[in-house]
Design a protein around this motif. Sequence first.
Motif, short mmCIF file in Angstrom:
data_model
loop_
_atom_site.label_atom_id
_atom_site.label_comp_id
_atom_site.label_asym_id
_atom_site.label_seq_id
_atom_site.Cartn_x
_atom_site.Cartn_y
_atom_site.Cartn_z
N UNK A 21 50.82 60.96 37.63
CA UNK A 21 50.74 59.81 38.33
C UNK A 21 49.84 58.62 38.41
N UNK A 22 48.88 58.96 37.53
CA UNK A 22 48.08 57.74 37.33
C UNK A 22 48.46 56.81 35.86
N UNK A 23 49.65 57.42 35.42
CA UNK A 23 50.29 56.77 34.33
C UNK A 23 51.29 55.86 34.69
N UNK A 24 52.12 55.34 34.12
CA UNK A 24 53.19 54.34 34.38
C UNK A 24 54.29 54.73 35.17
N UNK A 25 54.57 54.01 36.27
CA UNK A 25 55.65 54.16 36.96
C UNK A 25 56.63 53.27 36.85
N UNK A 26 57.96 53.63 36.44
CA UNK A 26 59.03 52.81 36.01
C UNK A 26 59.82 52.49 37.19
N UNK A 27 60.08 51.17 37.36
CA UNK A 27 60.67 50.57 38.31
C UNK A 27 62.02 49.73 38.08
N UNK A 28 63.05 49.96 38.58
CA UNK A 28 64.27 49.16 38.40
C UNK A 28 64.74 48.11 39.36
N UNK A 29 64.53 46.93 39.01
CA UNK A 29 65.11 45.73 40.14
C UNK A 29 66.31 45.31 39.98
N UNK A 30 67.21 45.68 40.90
CA UNK A 30 68.78 45.34 40.86
C UNK A 30 69.06 44.45 41.97
N UNK A 38 63.25 38.01 39.27
CA UNK A 38 62.34 37.80 38.20
C UNK A 38 60.89 37.81 39.00
N UNK A 39 61.14 37.18 40.40
CA UNK A 39 59.74 37.07 40.95
C UNK A 39 59.03 38.49 41.45
N UNK A 40 60.22 39.44 41.95
CA UNK A 40 59.56 40.71 42.11
C UNK A 40 58.54 41.53 41.32
N UNK A 45 53.14 43.18 40.55
CA UNK A 45 52.53 43.18 39.27
C UNK A 45 51.47 44.31 39.33
N UNK A 46 51.41 45.23 38.49
CA UNK A 46 50.42 46.27 38.25
C UNK A 46 50.21 46.89 37.01
N UNK A 47 49.16 47.20 36.30
CA UNK A 47 49.27 47.58 34.93
C UNK A 47 50.01 48.89 34.94
N UNK A 48 50.16 49.55 36.06
CA UNK A 48 50.64 50.65 35.93
C UNK A 48 52.23 50.84 36.46
N UNK A 49 52.37 49.68 36.36
CA UNK A 49 54.05 49.48 36.77
C UNK A 49 54.78 49.12 35.40
N UNK A 50 56.14 49.40 35.47
CA UNK A 50 56.83 48.76 34.44
C UNK A 50 58.32 48.37 35.13
#
Length: 727
Positions: A21-30, A38-40, A45-50
């Motif tokens: 959980x402290x690792x990177x969470x992957x998020x898909x914006x559709x 692009x703005x979302x 933005x968070x270093x732990x989010x991709x």
Amino acid sequence: MGTDGEPSLLAELAGRAEAQSSGVSRILVVDDDAPLRRSIPRLLADPARHFDEAASLSEAIARLEDRSYDLILLDYHLPDGTGLAVLDWCSRHKRRDAVILLSGEDGIDAAIGALRRGAEDFLRKPCHLAQLQRAVENALQKASLLRLNAQISQRLKESERLHRYLVESSPDFIFTLNAAGEFTYTNPRARTLLGYARPDLAGRSIAAITSAEDRPRVAALFCNPELPPREPQSLEVRLERNPVTADGQRSELTFALSTEPMVTRGGSDRPGQFVGTYGVARDISDRKRAEEIIVYQAYHDQLTRLPNRLLFHDRLELALAQAQRRQGTLAVLFIDLDRFKLVNDTYGHAEGDHLLRGVASRLRQCLRRGDTLARVGGDEFLALLPDLSSPTDAERIAEKILQTLTTPFQLKHGEFRVTVSIGIALYPKDGEIADVLIQHADIAMYQVKRSGKNSHCFFDPTLNANYRQRVSLEHDLRLALDRDQLALAFQPQVSVGRRRVVGTEALLRWQHPDHGLINPTAFISVAEEIGLIGGISDWVIDRACHQLSEWRGVGHTDLKMAINLSPRDFEHGDIVSTVSHSLTRHQLPASAIDLEITENLMMRDTARCAEKIARLRQLGVGIAIDDFGTGYSALGYLQRFQISGLKIDRTFVRDLNGEGNPIINAITGIARGFGLDVVAEGVETEAQLGHLRDLGCDAMQGFYFSHPLPAEAAEETFRRMPARLLN
Ligand code: C2E
Ligand code: MG
Ligand code: MG
């Protein structure tokens, strides 16, 4: 059971989940709205989010096919369908990616449709940034918790599977019992070891499959809910195999059983309460059997399977204690086979063993239940008759034994008749302790041997002294050779015609340290019985040859030496090579030696003896029959054995009177007929000398000429045999 490892497992899983959980969470914006899409990522933005992006339904699905996401921010309106189609796809593919639906669509139906399909949240566009951020955080946290949960339950399943596997495939019989001692779980070994399928044992008491001997103990330990086993237990139990499936196999197995009480855990309503027993039972039947065999072998004779001396002793002591209590009598029989050695020596050990087994079985048949028969030595048996009404009972059994042996045994070489000598000792008359009774039965047996064997006799205290004498004689004789106590005396043999000494007979003497000089008649037969004669004969042959060689060296160049042999010398060892080696060692011609044998040798084992005698004759050695006429003389033997001479026994010479003696007449006649040399022994008087000369006998030996003498004195007689004696 099987949960001991769980706390640490949970900790590990929790740790791993946290790391994840402290690792990177992957998020898909559709979203088809490119600026918004692009703005979302910038807004959230968070270093732990991709972030990944998709502009259409088909693009979103392509992404999802590629990998899973922690969160999908999904626009409702897409150029090629609605966001609901993504949710449907996820549910069809059993995906757990969290979804937040974003839509400008006001309709409540869209929201309901999304939430029904498992969306995490529904946000109206445009939405506040703070609202979006909260929704995203919530969804991510929930997703992470769900993932953690899934991982933990997966690990638990694996761990349970592992524990189950370990238990189910264990080589030991593992089970649990309830508080009443009934099986609640059994592993599959119950089937392979005991023949019980799981349902056969479920609900059945462990006592019901325990052997009768161990049942009370097992029932008391495990089947009493009032008094449950509080402590771990270790015990040996015999469990019975399923009689239906045992199909002829041993009906019970021995287990080493270890048990632990099972109690409720801290978290339950009534912690610490006894609920049953957990048990591991290891099959130790093979080890037990091996132990039993070892114990059996320690107490039994391998050949006959009879008790051995140790067990006999135990039984005798027990019987003595009982006899003492009830003031009864008992008997010990010492049974010894007569001449058994002959069987072993003649027919070999296999036949000897076969015979011993046969004898053992016949002896057993003569005894009653409760009597003990033991084999305590090569051909020695002991019987214990613990319950006698009178000494005649023991006598009756001894007679029965002698009787049952009159039927011959069948050996490979033909029939063989066994006889035994039986000594009987009675409690309390002949002794009150085991060793004394056995020894006294032995003494009585020995007495039977001396008086002709094949009989029985009760112990008689006066026998004791004789026996002790004999035992000490045997003991001393064993040392005599090593301690250089044996010596040879030499008695000259005279040719009356040639008026001089032509030979000498070597006669054995034993210089006993306490009893002085002992003549051979007192110890030769003992040496034969206890197997010492071979060594003694070898010594005699060597000494006599050595002496003869010395004498020949000092001028008695044609002197001959007569050496006495025992029949045993033809049974053991290789008498032929002993003699020929001695001749070589002392550089003597074979013709210088006459070996004296007795008539009974020829009756014993004709084929083998005849062959050895023939080989000795081939060497050139003379063979004379000693004491001829006193034994069983069959003229046939003279022909079959290549004899070269006869010695007329001194009893015939003693009986010579003016009339002559028909026996000596016959003997000299036979000798002439067979071309044999004759020597007359025991010539003591001038008259005897005269008669013998008249009967045509030339060679003589006896006190008249000289007593047997030590070497030096004997040599003197060779030089100067008084002329008057030879007239
Ligand atoms: P044997 O071979 O017949 O020996 C003759 C025995 O008669 C000798 O007794 C000798 O001392 C005795 N004797 C000789 N001349 C006269 C006589 O004129 N009158 C009387 N009354 N006796 C006479 P010994 O030395 O006591 O030997 C007894 C037997 O022991 C021998 O009888 C022989 O069978 C046996 N023996 C002696 N030495 C040996 C030996 O080295 N090996 C074996 N296996 N047996 C031996
Ligand atoms: Mg002799
Ligand atoms: Mg003789």
